[in-house]
Enzyme design. Structure first.
Site, PDB file in Angstrom:
ATOM      1  N   SER A 153       0.773  10.119  -2.633  1.00 44.40           N
ATOM      2  CA  SER A 153      -0.251   9.168  -3.090  1.00 44.40           C
ATOM      3  C   SER A 153      -0.792   8.334  -1.928  1.00 44.40           C
ATOM      4  CB  SER A 153       0.301   8.245  -4.182  1.00 44.40           C
ATOM      5  OG  SER A 153       1.324   7.409  -3.678  1.00 44.40           O
ATOM      6  N   HIS A 154      -0.107   8.354  -0.773  1.00 41.27           N
ATOM      7  CA  HIS A 154      -0.610   7.603   0.384  1.00 41.27           C
ATOM      8  C   HIS A 154      -0.594   8.430   1.660  1.00 41.27           C
ATOM      9  CE1 HIS A 154      -0.102   4.569  -2.655  1.00 41.27           C
ATOM     10  NE2 HIS A 154      -1.029   3.895  -2.007  1.00 41.27           N
TER      11      HIS A 154
ATOM     12  N   ASP B 130      -1.692   7.889  -7.590  1.00 43.85           N
ATOM     13  CA  ASP B 130      -1.228   9.026  -8.389  1.00 43.85           C
ATOM     14  C   ASP B 130      -2.148   9.281  -9.579  1.00 43.85           C
ATOM     15  OD1 ASP B 130       0.928  10.110  -7.001  1.00 43.85           O
ATOM     16  OD2 ASP B 130       2.272   8.534  -7.695  1.00 43.85           O
TER      17      ASP B 130
HETATM   18  P1  NDP Z   1       7.711   6.344  -7.172  1.00 39.64           P
HETATM   19  O1  NDP Z   1       7.815   6.001  -8.609  1.00 39.64           O
HETATM   20  O2  NDP Z   1       7.381   7.722  -6.806  1.00 39.64           O
HETATM   21  O3  NDP Z   1       9.110   6.019  -6.451  1.00 39.64           O
HETATM   22  C1  NDP Z   1       9.615   4.722  -6.458  1.00 39.64           C
HETATM   23  C2  NDP Z   1      10.965   4.684  -5.774  1.00 39.64           C
HETATM   24  O4  NDP Z   1      11.942   5.276  -6.618  1.00 39.64           O
HETATM   25  C3  NDP Z   1      11.031   5.445  -4.461  1.00 39.64           C
HETATM   26  O5  NDP Z   1      11.807   4.722  -3.552  1.00 39.64           O
HETATM   27  C4  NDP Z   1      11.706   6.760  -4.855  1.00 39.64           C
HETATM   28  O6  NDP Z   1      12.431   7.361  -3.784  1.00 39.64           O
HETATM   29  C5  NDP Z   1      12.635   6.307  -5.927  1.00 39.64           C
HETATM   30  N1  NDP Z   1      12.942   7.337  -6.899  1.00 39.64           N
HETATM   31  C6  NDP Z   1      12.072   8.141  -7.535  1.00 39.64           C
HETATM   32  N2  NDP Z   1      12.728   8.952  -8.395  1.00 39.64           N
HETATM   33  C7  NDP Z   1      14.042   8.624  -8.286  1.00 39.64           C
HETATM   34  C8  NDP Z   1      15.229   9.103  -8.912  1.00 39.64           C
HETATM   35  N3  NDP Z   1      15.200  10.062  -9.838  1.00 39.64           N
HETATM   36  N4  NDP Z   1      16.409   8.548  -8.554  1.00 39.64           N
HETATM   37  C9  NDP Z   1      16.459   7.567  -7.628  1.00 39.64           C
HETATM   38  N5  NDP Z   1      15.378   7.075  -6.998  1.00 39.64           N
HETATM   39  C10 NDP Z   1      14.184   7.600  -7.340  1.00 39.64           C
HETATM   40  O7  NDP Z   1       6.723   5.338  -6.413  1.00 39.64           O
HETATM   41  P2  NDP Z   1       5.433   4.565  -6.964  1.00 39.64           P
HETATM   42  O8  NDP Z   1       4.558   5.519  -7.692  1.00 39.64           O
HETATM   43  O9  NDP Z   1       5.862   3.350  -7.672  1.00 39.64           O
HETATM   44  O10 NDP Z   1       4.741   4.129  -5.568  1.00 39.64           O
HETATM   45  C11 NDP Z   1       4.304   5.141  -4.685  1.00 39.64           C
HETATM   46  C12 NDP Z   1       3.821   4.571  -3.377  1.00 39.64           C
HETATM   47  O11 NDP Z   1       2.596   3.868  -3.554  1.00 39.64           O
HETATM   48  C13 NDP Z   1       4.751   3.580  -2.666  1.00 39.64           C
HETATM   49  O12 NDP Z   1       4.958   4.055  -1.341  1.00 39.64           O
HETATM   50  C14 NDP Z   1       3.980   2.275  -2.635  1.00 39.64           C
HETATM   51  O13 NDP Z   1       4.208   1.482  -1.486  1.00 39.64           O
HETATM   52  C15 NDP Z   1       2.561   2.776  -2.659  1.00 39.64           C
HETATM   53  N6  NDP Z   1       1.644   1.753  -3.157  1.00 39.64           N
HETATM   54  C16 NDP Z   1       0.873   1.058  -2.265  1.00 39.64           C
HETATM   55  C17 NDP Z   1       0.025   0.058  -2.694  1.00 39.64           C
HETATM   56  C18 NDP Z   1      -0.765  -0.772  -1.742  1.00 39.64           C
HETATM   57  O14 NDP Z   1      -1.447  -1.685  -2.195  1.00 39.64           O
HETATM   58  N7  NDP Z   1      -0.716  -0.530  -0.451  1.00 39.64           N
HETATM   59  C19 NDP Z   1      -0.113  -0.250  -4.122  1.00 39.64           C
HETATM   60  C20 NDP Z   1       0.771   0.526  -4.969  1.00 39.64           C
HETATM   61  C21 NDP Z   1       1.600   1.499  -4.503  1.00 39.64           C
HETATM   62  P3  NDP Z   1      11.806   8.604  -2.920  1.00 39.64           P
HETATM   63  O15 NDP Z   1      10.839   7.958  -1.974  1.00 39.64           O
HETATM   64  O16 NDP Z   1      12.977   9.235  -2.244  1.00 39.64           O
HETATM   65  O17 NDP Z   1      11.129   9.522  -3.898  1.00 39.64           O
HETATM   66  O1  PYC Z   2      -1.889   3.474  -5.063  1.00 45.80           O
HETATM   67  O2  PYC Z   2      -1.968   1.643  -6.257  1.00 45.80           O
HETATM   68  C1  PYC Z   2      -2.197   2.268  -5.222  1.00 45.80           C
HETATM   69  C2  PYC Z   2      -2.841   1.572  -4.103  1.00 45.80           C
HETATM   70  C3  PYC Z   2      -3.570   0.436  -4.147  1.00 45.80           C
HETATM   71  C4  PYC Z   2      -3.978   0.179  -2.851  1.00 45.80           C
HETATM   72  C5  PYC Z   2      -3.503   1.160  -2.062  1.00 45.80           C
HETATM   73  N1  PYC Z   2      -2.795   2.002  -2.843  1.00 45.80           N
END
Ligand code: NDP
Ligand code: PYC
Length: 348
Positions: free
Chosen positions: A54-55, A195
């Site tokens: 997703s990033h 995502d």
């Molecule tokens: P996920 O739901 O994919 O994962 C969240 C965390 O849970 C990760 O550390 C992942 O580890 C862990 N995980 C996932 N499945 C399991 C499991 N079965 N057992 C144990 N741990 C697990 O992430 P999100 O969709 O919430 O976020 C994705 C990305 O988006 C992040 O990197 C976040 O920083 C980024 N983001 C950035 C934003 C911005 O404004 N810049 C805004 C929103 C999100 P693993 O990495 O090993 O899969």
């Molecule tokens: O995936 O939610 C997101 C996000 C917001 C800004 C950058 N990534």
């Protein structure tokens, strides 16, 4: 440039350094300084390498359109301010958060070691990326670290009826005695906005509970969430108040405490193509050698072992480390058409 090796399907396998170099070229060609290009390319290439899709490279057209729109200053020079023995502040000057963080990093770590704890507050910044690359290096230096960033209003608060919070991720990293740092990085929304975009492009549905349509009705159609609808906080039907409370905390710590915008405060409507939220970021780091008197990394190991004994074999971060090892050994998997598009953006 080496010829990409064919992967199993319509993927190519690109050597990490080559991918990073192409990203630097794209950023500089579209208006960043060399320093900014390096900071953004490091983050985005690492996300693709670790399978944090997703990033990863999917974000590059968004970076390019944002730079073209004039919404962000790709050549901004961050200003680091030493506010107190344990507090550094950075004015990112309408630039990206990663180069602002980089400008303050060494002074920040010195403060953490001197005081046992320090805060780094970044404001007037754009964070368009995964957060774990901001904390994993601190844990590799033996520190415990927490960071959070707010984004753009696209999440309805629990019990509410309009988008207010950002997807507001929180990332945490802790050193382990016998392995890579323990790292989690999660959006406080049901899933990342990225995502939902990927699902919309692929024509996939998303689970019920991820978002609502423009009428506030639950939907499984990602386009309905993106076009007038909104995401929901994580936690599901009976726990969304918890995700909502964490999103609220991120607004306060990443924006109110740093001097950045809340996710609902900035107006990018005059910059068509702009995609990066103009907000703030907080990083907190602790030197565990000054706290409990115990070996923290060993204690972390004990906890991981206990979790494994309790049946949790997969720890957060494990999947990324495994994908990282595969990518470094065989090349980073990239969709072939996407790679071609990136080579075109990089130019001759
Ligand atoms: P996920 O739901 O994919 O994962 C969240 C965390 O849970 C990760 O550390 C992942 O580890 C862990 N995980 C996932 N499945 C399991 C499991 N079965 N057992 C144990 N741990 C697990 O992430 P999100 O969709 O919430 O976020 C994705 C990305 O988006 C992040 O990197 C976040 O920083 C980024 N983001 C950035 C934003 C911005 O404004 N810049 C805004 C929103 C999100 P693993 O990495 O090993 O899969
Ligand atoms: O995936 O939610 C997101 C996000 C917001 C800004 C950058 N990534």
């Amino acid at each position: 440039m080496t010829t990409p090796t064919l992967g199993p399907t319509d993927q190519v396998l690109i050597p990490f350094d080559e991918m990073r170099a192409v990203l630097c070229q794209i950023f500089e060609r579209h208006g960043t300084s060399a320093e900014v290009a390096a900071a953004l390319a490091d983050n985005c290439a690492a996300a693709q390498r670790d399978g944090a899709m997703s990033h990863g490279l999917f974000r590059i057209p968004g970076y390019v359109s944002t730079l073209k729109s004039g919404w962000v200053d790709g050549k901004a020079v961050p200003v680091v301010e030493d506010k107190a023995p344990g507090f550094l502040s950075v004015d990112a000057a309408n630039g990206y958060a990663q180069p602002a963080y980089r400008a303050a990093y060494e002074a920040f770590v010195r403060k953490v070691r001197a005081n046992g704890i320090a805060l780094l507050a970044i404001r007037r910044s754009h964070h368009f990326a995964a957060l774990w690359p901001d904390v994993e290096p601190l844990a590799r230096e033996g520190l415990v670290a927490l960071t959070m960033v707010n984004s753009m209003a696209c999440v309805v608060p629990s019990g509410g009826n309009k988008a207010l919070f950002g997807t507001n991720p929180i990332a945490f990293a802790a050193p382990r005695e016998n392995g890579d740092p323990l790292v989690f990085d999660l959006a406080t929304s049901a899933t990342a906005h990225g995502d939902i975009q990927i699902a919309a492009r692929a024509g996939h549905e998303v689970p019920i509970g991820y978002g609502v349509d423009r009428h506030g009705e639950p939907t499984t159609k990602p386009k309905e969430i993106l076009e007038g609808g909104a995401l929901l906080p994580f936690g599901g039907e009976h726990g969304a108040h918890k995700g909502s409370a964490l999103a609220m905390m991120v607004e306060l710590l990443a924006a109110a405490l740093t001097g950045g915008n809340f996710s609902f405060e900035f107006d990018w409507s005059q910059h068509p193509g702009a995609q990066s939220p103009y907000t703030g970021q907080l990083i907190i780091a602790i030197d565990p050698s000054l706290t409990s008197g115990q070996n923290f990394a060993q204690r972390c190991e004990t906890l991981v072992q206990a979790m494994a004994d309790a049946g949790q074999q997969r720890q957060p971060g494990d999947r990324r480390y495994e994908q990282r090892a595969r990518s470094m050994a065989h090349g980073v998997p990239v969709d072939a058409a996407q790679w071609q598009q990136l080579l075109e953006l990089a130019g001759p």
